[in-house]
Design a protein around this motif. Sequence first.
Motif, PDB file in Angstrom:
ATOM      1  N   VAL A 158       1.082  -1.531   0.037  1.00 34.21           N
ATOM      2  CA  VAL A 158      -0.213  -0.034   0.112  1.00 34.21           C
ATOM      3  C   VAL A 158       1.090   1.508  -0.125  1.00 34.21           C
ATOM      4  N   GLY A 159       2.402   1.681   0.390  1.00 36.18           N
ATOM      5  CA  GLY A 159       2.774   2.286   0.441  1.00 36.18           C
ATOM      6  C   GLY A 159       3.270   2.672  -1.151  1.00 36.18           C
ATOM      7  N   ASP A 160       3.528   1.897  -1.967  1.00 32.89           N
ATOM      8  CA  ASP A 160       2.987   1.831  -3.559  1.00 32.89           C
ATOM      9  C   ASP A 160       2.175   2.378  -4.316  1.00 32.89           C
ATOM     10  N   THR A 161       0.974   1.382  -3.554  1.00 30.76           N
ATOM     11  CA  THR A 161      -0.386   1.947  -4.440  1.00 30.76           C
ATOM     12  C   THR A 161      -0.825   2.498  -3.603  1.00 30.76           C
ATOM     13  N   GLY A 162      -0.837   2.444  -2.505  1.00 32.54           N
ATOM     14  CA  GLY A 162      -2.194   3.695  -1.948  1.00 32.54           C
ATOM     15  C   GLY A 162      -2.434   3.214  -1.363  1.00 32.54           C
ATOM     16  N   GLY A 163      -2.813   1.779  -1.479  1.00 35.76           N
ATOM     17  CA  GLY A 163      -4.181   1.185  -0.948  1.00 35.76           C
ATOM     18  C   GLY A 163      -5.598   0.986  -1.959  1.00 35.76           C
ATOM     19  N   MET A 164      -6.188   1.173  -0.312  1.00 38.64           N
ATOM     20  CA  MET A 164      -8.029   1.126  -1.109  1.00 38.64           C
ATOM     21  C   MET A 164      -8.817   1.970  -0.764  1.00 38.64           C
ATOM     22  N   ASP A 165      -9.055   3.121  -1.373  1.00 40.21           N
ATOM     23  CA  ASP A 165     -10.729   3.872  -0.885  1.00 40.21           C
ATOM     24  C   ASP A 165     -11.241   4.385  -1.533  1.00 40.21           C
ATOM     25  N   VAL A 166     -11.951   3.943  -1.438  1.00 40.31           N
ATOM     26  CA  VAL A 166     -13.560   3.195  -2.283  1.00 40.31           C
ATOM     27  C   VAL A 166     -14.612   4.793  -1.810  1.00 40.31           C
ATOM     28  N   ALA A 167     -14.655   5.415  -2.245  1.00 37.95           N
ATOM     29  CA  ALA A 167     -16.004   6.732  -1.921  1.00 37.95           C
ATOM     30  C   ALA A 167     -17.589   5.855  -1.592  1.00 37.95           C
ATOM     31  N   PRO A 168     -18.170   6.276  -1.019  1.00 45.30           N
ATOM     32  CA  PRO A 168     -19.722   5.210  -1.345  1.00 45.30           C
ATOM     33  C   PRO A 168     -19.814   5.637  -2.318  1.00 45.30           C
ATOM     34  N   HIS A 169     -20.332   4.565  -3.149  1.00 46.75           N
ATOM     35  CA  HIS A 169     -21.382   4.458  -4.310  1.00 46.75           C
ATOM     36  C   HIS A 169     -22.239   3.498  -4.029  1.00 46.75           C
ATOM     37  N   PRO A 170     -22.826   3.145  -4.888  1.00 49.59           N
ATOM     38  CA  PRO A 170     -24.262   1.649  -5.052  1.00 49.59           C
ATOM     39  C   PRO A 170     -24.436   1.530  -5.988  1.00 49.59           C
ATOM     40  N   SER A 226     -32.478  -4.943 -18.005  1.00 48.18           N
ATOM     41  CA  SER A 226     -32.710  -4.098 -18.909  1.00 48.18           C
ATOM     42  C   SER A 226     -32.334  -3.011 -19.224  1.00 48.18           C
ATOM     43  N   HIS A 227     -32.008  -2.260 -20.278  1.00 50.16           N
ATOM     44  CA  HIS A 227     -30.744  -0.604 -20.249  1.00 50.16           C
ATOM     45  C   HIS A 227     -32.422   0.074 -19.722  1.00 50.16           C
ATOM     46  N   GLU A 228     -33.198   0.196 -19.335  1.00 49.37           N
ATOM     47  CA  GLU A 228     -33.581   1.119 -18.355  1.00 49.37           C
ATOM     48  C   GLU A 228     -33.791   0.828 -17.506  1.00 49.37           C
ATOM     49  N   ASP A 229     -33.431  -0.130 -16.799  1.00 50.57           N
ATOM     50  CA  ASP A 229     -33.227  -0.883 -15.361  1.00 50.57           C
ATOM     51  C   ASP A 229     -31.742   0.316 -15.201  1.00 50.57           C
ATOM     52  N   ILE A 230     -30.994  -0.353 -15.542  1.00 49.77           N
ATOM     53  CA  ILE A 230     -29.633   0.347 -15.939  1.00 49.77           C
ATOM     54  C   ILE A 230     -29.593   2.196 -16.108  1.00 49.77           C
ATOM     55  N   VAL A 231     -30.473   2.377 -15.994  1.00 47.87           N
ATOM     56  CA  VAL A 231     -30.642   4.346 -16.890  1.00 47.87           C
ATOM     57  C   VAL A 231     -31.441   4.824 -15.279  1.00 47.87           C
ATOM     58  N   LYS A 232     -32.515   4.245 -14.723  1.00 42.83           N
ATOM     59  CA  LYS A 232     -32.859   4.260 -14.003  1.00 42.83           C
ATOM     60  C   LYS A 232     -32.490   4.865 -12.869  1.00 42.83           C
ATOM     61  N   ALA A 233     -31.574   3.551 -12.061  1.00 40.94           N
ATOM     62  CA  ALA A 233     -30.372   3.715 -11.438  1.00 40.94           C
ATOM     63  C   ALA A 233     -29.777   4.724 -10.820  1.00 40.94           C
ATOM     64  N   ARG A 234     -28.715   4.562 -12.489  1.00 39.94           N
ATOM     65  CA  ARG A 234     -28.517   5.838 -12.315  1.00 39.94           C
ATOM     66  C   ARG A 234     -28.703   7.536 -12.109  1.00 39.94           C
ATOM     67  N   GLU A 235     -29.636   7.536 -13.044  1.00 34.96           N
ATOM     68  CA  GLU A 235     -30.275   8.596 -12.560  1.00 34.96           C
ATOM     69  C   GLU A 235     -30.817   8.487 -10.890  1.00 34.96           C
ATOM     70  N   ASP A 236     -31.359   7.297  -9.843  1.00 33.12           N
ATOM     71  CA  ASP A 236     -32.151   7.499  -8.811  1.00 33.12           C
ATOM     72  C   ASP A 236     -30.231   8.027  -7.873  1.00 33.12           C
ATOM     73  N   TRP A 237     -29.405   7.321  -8.353  1.00 31.63           N
ATOM     74  CA  TRP A 237     -28.194   7.220  -7.471  1.00 31.63           C
ATOM     75  C   TRP A 237     -27.695   9.224  -7.700  1.00 31.63           C
ATOM     76  N   GLN A 238     -27.000   9.701  -8.699  1.00 33.21           N
ATOM     77  CA  GLN A 238     -27.044  10.718  -9.205  1.00 33.21           C
ATOM     78  C   GLN A 238     -28.483  11.956  -8.932  1.00 33.21           C
ATOM     79  N   ASN A 239     -29.477  11.561  -7.898  1.00 32.41           N
ATOM     80  CA  ASN A 239     -29.943  12.469  -7.734  1.00 32.41           C
ATOM     81  C   ASN A 239     -30.632  11.903  -6.039  1.00 32.41           C
ATOM     82  N   SER A 240     -29.588  11.347  -5.693  1.00 28.95           N
ATOM     83  CA  SER A 240     -29.553  10.939  -4.570  1.00 28.95           C
ATOM     84  C   SER A 240     -30.431  10.624  -3.770  1.00 28.95           C
ATOM     85  N   SER A 241     -31.709   9.933  -4.712  1.00 30.52           N
ATOM     86  CA  SER A 241     -32.529   9.026  -3.939  1.00 30.52           C
ATOM     87  C   SER A 241     -32.521   8.502  -2.885  1.00 30.52           C
TER      88      SER A 241
END
Length: 339
Positions: free
Chosen positions: A72-84, A281-296
Amino acid sequence: MSNAEAAPVEVRCGTTAGGEAPAGTARVDVLTPRDVPLGGPRAMTVRRTLPQRTRTLIGAWCFADHYGPDDVGDTGGMDVAPHPHTGLQTVSWLFSGEIEHRDSLGSHAFVRPGELNLMTGGHGIAHSEVSTPRTTVLHGVQLWVALPEAHRRTAREFRHHVPEPVTADGAEIRVFLGSLAGAVSPVPTFTPLLGAEIVLRPRASVTLAVDPGFEHGLLVDEGTVRLNEVPLKPAELGYVQPGPGTLTLINESDTAARTVLLGGTPFEEEIVIWWNFIGRSHEDIVKAREDWQNSSDRFGAVEGYPGDRLPAPVLPHATIRPRGNPPRDRRDQLSDTTK
């Protein structure tokens, strides 16, 4: 863990019809990973074995990242911010290091070697993952399980389990999901699954009874291992279709060999994976992304992370061509290493 690729590909996955192997035989397809950098120039690089062109699912296992050992001294380790996440379960399993987990259920836990952290993000969940300051080497696997249609909108959940090791011939086995070698995990699953770490002593051999209705994948972490006489090098995954009732593992190394065995009944549903979402479906993904971006409220909020949450990448302008497991004869042509 987040899929932190800047331009994630949309993948429609599903098993395709194929003949089962004759009883008592076990054909092995050797799958090689691709390297995927997670973030900037000092970020971790993972070896992604699933999904790929010749195999997209093993049972309901739909995503497999293998990483480390990373200084982790070389890579910085893992730091993954909140995600859905939607439509899946995340399975975290470490060989070394420690990761701090926070999620929108209010869970605050640590991922440590030999301990299972399983998070269910059915309708929606959010979480963060950060390697702890005392971690010097980070090494493990991050796995996803696709939820079947009947349960893909299930409520969010988090479980922690520490499996007791069992021995079989020259192997030490930790079963974190399902059952193997007399050990049974108490963690429930939505489809029949197997997940186990198997460490083989130098030059050891073990034959394990397995469910013949399962397909299996053996991921090699350390050492050179023969799976039913087919050699697998570190980071390779050997796939066995349903049919055989036993699997034989042989450590050809003069040091211990470590593997992860995955299994499950073939997952017959089609699924679409994009970024950290699984839908139908593609529509499922579009809706999930929209909900995340809008802080649903769908995903809730992660408390205690010192920073902003991850924004979703830009969606592709068109649906990517569907991709599934090729028929058996096509897989023969795609893999020169198949035995």
